[in-house]
Design a protein around this motif. Structure first.
Motif, mmCIF file in Angstrom:
data_model
loop_
_atom_site.group_PDB
_atom_site.id
_atom_site.type_symbol
_atom_site.label_atom_id
_atom_site.label_comp_id
_atom_site.label_asym_id
_atom_site.label_seq_id
_atom_site.Cartn_x
_atom_site.Cartn_y
_atom_site.Cartn_z
ATOM 1 N N GLY A 65 62.437 -8.697 -9.775
ATOM 2 C CA GLY A 65 61.558 -7.667 -9.082
ATOM 3 C C GLY A 65 60.544 -8.428 -8.194
ATOM 4 N N ILE A 66 60.646 -9.677 -8.008
ATOM 5 C CA ILE A 66 59.651 -10.420 -7.096
ATOM 6 C C ILE A 66 60.009 -10.515 -6.103
ATOM 7 N N ASP A 67 59.377 -10.004 -4.972
ATOM 8 C CA ASP A 67 59.883 -9.539 -3.654
ATOM 9 C C ASP A 67 58.773 -9.902 -2.579
ATOM 10 N N GLY A 68 57.822 -10.603 -2.802
ATOM 11 C CA GLY A 68 56.880 -10.877 -1.723
ATOM 12 C C GLY A 68 55.718 -10.012 -2.048
ATOM 13 N N SER A 69 55.843 -9.120 -2.617
ATOM 14 C CA SER A 69 54.729 -8.111 -2.877
ATOM 15 C C SER A 69 53.820 -8.860 -4.234
ATOM 16 N N GLU A 70 52.668 -8.459 -4.072
ATOM 17 C CA GLU A 70 51.716 -9.097 -5.227
ATOM 18 C C GLU A 70 52.378 -8.698 -6.540
ATOM 19 N N LYS A 71 52.465 -9.841 -7.254
ATOM 20 C CA LYS A 71 52.987 -9.603 -8.713
ATOM 21 C C LYS A 71 52.339 -10.540 -9.622
ATOM 22 N N VAL A 72 52.051 -10.263 -10.892
ATOM 23 C CA VAL A 72 51.616 -11.294 -11.612
ATOM 24 C C VAL A 72 52.642 -11.692 -12.568
ATOM 25 N N VAL A 73 53.030 -13.018 -12.900
ATOM 26 C CA VAL A 73 54.261 -13.373 -13.819
ATOM 27 C C VAL A 73 53.831 -14.430 -14.842
ATOM 28 N N MET A 74 54.081 -13.911 -15.958
ATOM 29 C CA MET A 74 53.583 -14.784 -17.515
ATOM 30 C C MET A 74 54.230 -16.048 -17.069
ATOM 31 N N ASP A 75 53.307 -17.241 -17.372
ATOM 32 C CA ASP A 75 53.723 -18.474 -17.377
ATOM 33 C C ASP A 75 53.532 -19.379 -18.491
ATOM 34 N N GLN A 76 54.448 -19.173 -19.534
ATOM 35 C CA GLN A 76 54.075 -19.484 -20.908
ATOM 36 C C GLN A 76 54.968 -20.768 -21.491
ATOM 37 N N PRO A 77 56.397 -20.590 -20.922
ATOM 38 C CA PRO A 77 57.128 -21.995 -21.422
ATOM 39 C C PRO A 77 56.658 -23.178 -20.978
ATOM 40 N N ALA A 78 56.725 -24.124 -21.754
ATOM 41 C CA ALA A 78 56.487 -25.672 -21.181
ATOM 42 C C ALA A 78 57.316 -26.102 -19.868
#
Length: 546
Positions: A194-207
């Protein structure tokens, strides 16, 4: 969309690219800083060898990655948890002119004096985080701040990054992933998340040294999302981690099943903590049915997505949205249908394709398949080949129309669609087209004449009433497997000792599988150890329990 094009597009906005606790990095600064870093790399490098990055999470890592790509070089991520020998092996393999070191220590030096490098780093420029910040700050208005022309960037089938995975020889193997591979992955994965250019927050946990991280990193940055970074230090402190999650307002979650399993052990890990969460993606490990069930209960508005794909095929190659029907089927969860421009086939030991429903080795064909391991022709001959027969003869008409719309530049690499990778994974294609994953070929053992799949036993152990997770290890005597040992984490602790718990577990397990497959001994542990990739650390379990 090329990742650098994405950075440039959103540099014209006020969006944030990365948040790491109190530190933030805008797309504008990401573009500006990466230009400075790219020009610095070009000016101070003797070769076009890859750039190495030694780090975990930091907002300045991404400018180095993008800077490397703008300079026409691949980057090689190494996590701070890598043992010394692994770091040395990787650096020896890629011969970087520069290593960007984001640690507080002096790993690459012999003494406190930073001029005294270890012998094998004498010809490498080691750039600390402080050095990097000074380079960026001092050159904001110099020649180095000039925009790097796009003909300089990594492009086409040139390497974007090289990820090193464990090798059977004891030396790690460097998997080469090109811009062509990544563009194919981004186009497929972005809408799934659902990452389509709108403002989204994505968890960035994996190394970043773990291929799973690509699932959030590249679709996120190419489409203007904000990466919300959770470092090792934050993850190690549950209270702090949950505080950060609450602040994040994240829309998209990407992790291993093991990591979210740890989170689910806390009753506060619910929709109330993450009210905006709509997508949860899992690739890299088997997603247990019980984990999926809990997630569907606690996050009813979110899609639970199970995926499959090795590092050699750019992280993911198939996906499925898990339904209640999947959960209640009594079967292990499927890993989905292949991406439209790729094909998965199942072959027997002679390499012949088997009928639908039959088990064999999973072969991946398509534009996500790597060109091979870095400077390792022997392994490449074993694992990679070019498919001789067009695997897309039955491709649907709608997708053919989409292919015809592509630019001439994209069509230039059409021959790369025929690259194929022998995964070493076992699986079958179900009647509905979903892939069923059945473990590793090298997890197949023979015990007392019986062929046994270790992961089959582990999956059945997870069906036992009070078993949360389980690992089965073969125990060797005189170079032969003498018996199997199960390491088990319980859902709820009890007063029973190892012996009584073991008897109880084995008795229930006998309802699911034949006697010859049941482990002889069972060890109960408080929690499964995990490695830097968030996967269960089988090596540590072997060291402690065998």
């Amino acid at each position: 969309m090329n990742i650098v094009d994405g950075v440039k597009k959103y540099a014209k906005t006020d969006r944030l690219a990365v948040i790491e606790r109190e530190d933030i990095l805008s797309y504008k600064d990401l573009d500006k800083f990466s230009d400075i870093i790219a020009n610095y790399i070009i000016r101070n490098s003797k070769t076009v060898n890859p750039v190495a990055i030694y780090a975990n999470k930091d907002i300045m890592i991404l400018p180095v990655m993008i800077g490397a790509l703008k300079s026409g070089r691949a980057y090689v991520p190494m996590d701070v948890s890598f043992p010394q020998q692994r770091v040395d092996d990787v650096v020896e393999a890629v011969c970087p002119d520069m290593v960007f070191d984001f640690t507080d220590g002096e790993y690459f030096f012999n003494k406190e004096n930073r001029e005294d490098k270890k012998e094998n780093y004498k010809n490498v420029q080691i750039i600390s985080r402080q050095d990097l910040c000074e380079i960026v700050e001092e050159n904001k208005n110099t020649e180095l701040a000039k925009e790097v022309p796009n003909d300089q960037w990594v492009k086409g089938d040139e390497n974007s990054y090289i990820l090193f995975t464990s090798g059977s020889t004891g030396k790690p193997k460097g998997v080469q992933i090109s811009t062509y591979n990544l563009n194919s992955f981004i186009e497929w994965m972005s809408p799934i998340l659902g990452i389509d250019g709108s403002e989204k927050v994505v968890m960035d946990q994996p190394a970043y040294s773990f291929d799973l991280s690509v699932s959030q990193l590249y679709p996120g940055i190419a489409n203007g999302a904000t990466l919300y970074s959770l470092s090792k230090k934050v993850v190690a402190d549950f209270n702090l981690m949950f505080e950060e999650m609450k602040k994040s307002n994240m829309d998209v979650w990407v992790s291993t099943p093991t990591f979210i399993g740890m989170c689910l052990s806390d009753d506060s890990f619910t929709e109330e903590l993450l009210p905006n969460l709509r997508k949860l993606l899992f690739i890299g490990e088997v997603l247990p049915v019980e984990t999926a069930r809990k997630l569907r209960e606690r996050f009813p508005k979110a899609e639970v997505i199970n995926g499959y794909g090795p590092t050699e095929a750019t992280v993911g190659i198939s996906h499925v949205i898990i339904s209640d029907e999947h959960i209640n089927s009594g079967q292990s969860l499927p890993v989905g249908v292949p991406m439209p421009n790729s094909k998965i086939k199942i072959v027997d030991e002679q390499g012949k394709e088997v009928p639908k429903g039959e088990k064999g080795e999973i072969i991946i064909i398509g534009p996500s398949v790597s060109k091979g391991y870095y400077k390792n022709e022997a392994k490449n001959l074993e694992a990679f080949y070019v498919e001789e027969i067009d695997p897309w003869t039955e491709i649907d008409a709608e997708y053919k129309k989409e292919l015809d719309k592509r630019s001439d530049e994209d069509k230039e690499f059409d021959n790369l669609r025929y690259r194929a990778y022998r995964t070493g994974d076992l699986g079958s294609i179900l009647e509905d087209g979903n892939i069923k994953y059945s473990g590793r070929k090298d997890f197949q053992i023979k015990l007392n004449g019986y062929r046994i799949e270790i992961e089959d036993i582990e999956n059945n152990l997870r069906k036992v009433t009070n078993v949360k997770n389980a690992v089965v290890l073969p125990v060797y005597k005189n170079e032969k497997i003498a018996f199997l040992k199960a390491i088990v984490e319980l859902k709820k602790s009890n007063d029973l000792g190892n012996l009584k718990n073991g008897i109880k577990i084995k008795k229930e397990l006998s309802n699911f599988m034949p006697e010859y497959m049941i482990p002889r001994s069972v060890a109960i542990i408080d929690s499964m150890p995990t490695n830097t990739n968030g996967k269960i650390d089988r090596k540590k379990l072997k060291e402690e329990y065998l």
